[in-house]
Design a protein around this motif. Structure first.
Motif, PDB file in Angstrom:
ATOM      1  N   PHE A 295     -22.098   1.752  -1.388  1.00 33.56           N
ATOM      2  CA  PHE A 295     -22.224   0.455  -2.037  1.00 33.56           C
ATOM      3  C   PHE A 295     -21.935   0.607  -3.531  1.00 33.56           C
ATOM      4  O   PHE A 295     -22.191   1.675  -4.113  1.00 33.56           O
ATOM      5  N   THR A 306     -20.315  -3.902  -0.689  1.00 30.44           N
ATOM      6  CA  THR A 306     -20.091  -2.841   0.290  1.00 30.44           C
ATOM      7  C   THR A 306     -18.702  -2.251   0.165  1.00 30.44           C
ATOM      8  O   THR A 306     -17.696  -2.969   0.243  1.00 30.44           O
ATOM      9  N   TYR A 309     -19.225   0.942   5.411  1.00 31.00           N
ATOM     10  CA  TYR A 309     -20.437   0.851   6.229  1.00 31.00           C
ATOM     11  C   TYR A 309     -20.054   1.247   7.644  1.00 31.00           C
ATOM     12  O   TYR A 309     -19.698   0.418   8.477  1.00 31.00           O
TER      13      TYR A 309
END
Length: 362
Positions: A295, A306, A309
């Motif tokens: 992040f 983000t 992820y």
């Protein structure tokens, strides 16, 4: 059959596009907690550059010191030139000499052929160099024993010896495995005269596990008062003017980062001066499965977006990593080329580096 295949290709492409549009969330429908970064459009790893050393030794938090070298701490192994049994110590400190493609690891404190014997046990995921002094957060023992406390240690001789503070964050405080924001060499380029520290909220206290729901605390202390517990202040939210609020009372803390999918029991944060972004990395969902969230934010308290992820997906390594951090000495001048240092269990119970690149819109 041809029509069926065409339909499958169409569906696959549609799913792929939707996945990419969701802010780089995982393909298994676990949604990222924050929207996609507008500063970083993509992140790429070059697995041809992967280097593995120090089998049996894990953790490997990084900091860039005043002598031009990087320093790191490991647990339960012999460090560089050691193995899981050869030179094994509970906690060791190493010096990393050289550039990203030609570096040498030297055991400074503990481990195989060490320059100095280790004199304490525990684990560390927080190490920093500030004005020629090394500071290290140490938690006792392995596994859930590490939740008992986090105590600050200081070294005035580049890791050759360490002295413990007379206070610690206790398990009852609900904060585990503190880690420092990494800036430039010997803390150069820091945003102000404070030292910033993150610590994950303790939710699962019986084993090493992703902490759910995930919350990460932020605290700060003057560089001149880092050993003085009374000088610590805790992030307590944002006021009406958009400025952070700091409280000396731990009970008034408010998380600076949250993820309903959980955060790891460890976290790392570093500042990239060329990109002018803070990068926070932690696990989510399950530990020891190479789950990685990256992040970015303009300030230590956010607002977060983000970058990645997902899993650290590659056929080159097992999916068993749990801790990741950037080596700031090895950042390129434009901040886009980086080296990720990571560790895990099984074959990743070792020192690992891989080069990568941030792709930006600029």
């Amino acid at each position: 059959m041809l029509k069926d295949n065409a339909l499958k290709v169409f569906i696959f492409g549609l799913v792929l596009c939707l996945t990419l549009a969701c802010g780089r969330s995982r393909a298994d429908n676990i949604e990222a907690p924050y929207p996609a970064s507008t500063a970083i459009s993509n992140i790429v790893f070059d697995w041809d550059t992967h280097i593995r050393q120090a089998p049996g030794s894990d953790n490997w938090i990084m900091t860039w010191a005043s002598d031009g070298h990087q320093y790191s701490a490991w647990g339960d192994g012999g460090g560089f030139k050691g193995t899981n049994r050869k030179g094994r110590v509970s906690l060791g400190v190493a010096r990393i000499e050289g550039d990203k493609d030609a570096y040498v690891g030297v055991n400074v404190w503990g481990g195989q052929d060490a320059e100095n014997p280790a004199t304490a046990e525990g684990k560390s995921y927080g190490l920093i160099s500030i004005e020629g002094i090394l500071y290290m957060w140490v938690s006792p023992g392995s596994n859930a024993q590490g939740y008992r406390e986090s105590r600050l240690y200081q070294s005035n001789d580049q890791g050759a010896s360490w002295a413990a503070a007379d206070w610690a964050f206790e398990q009852s405080d609900g904060l585990i495995f503190p880690t420092f924001i990494q800036y430039g060499q010997d803390y150069q380029g820091a945003r102000d005269e404070y030292v910033y520290i993150y610590a994950n909220y303790l939710k699962e206290d019986t084993k090493l596990a992703v902490q759910k729901p995930g919350e990460i605390a932020l605290m700060r202390v003057s560089k001149t008062g880092i050993l003085d517990r009374s000088q610590y202040a805790f992030f307590s939210g944002i006021n009406e003017d958009g400025d952070p609020v700091w409280s000396p009372e731990l009970e008034r803390r408010s998380p600076a980062f949250t993820d309903q999918n959980g955060v790891g029991w460890t976290t790392s944060v570093s500042y990239n001066p060329a990109l002018q972004r803070y990068f926070l990395m932690t696990e989510h969902d399950k530990t020891f499965e190479s789950n990685l969230g990256i992040f970015d934010a303009p300030e230590p308290w956010g607002p977060w977006t983000t970058v990645l992820y997902d899993r650290l997906n590659t056929d080159d390594i097992e999916q068993t990593a749990f801790f990741y951090n950037f080596a700031n000495k090895w950042l390129s001048e434009d901040g886009k080329d980086f080296v990720l240092v990571f560790t895990g269990i099984k074959s990743n119970d070792s020192w690992n580096t891989v080069e990568g690149r941030f792709e930006t819109s600029q």
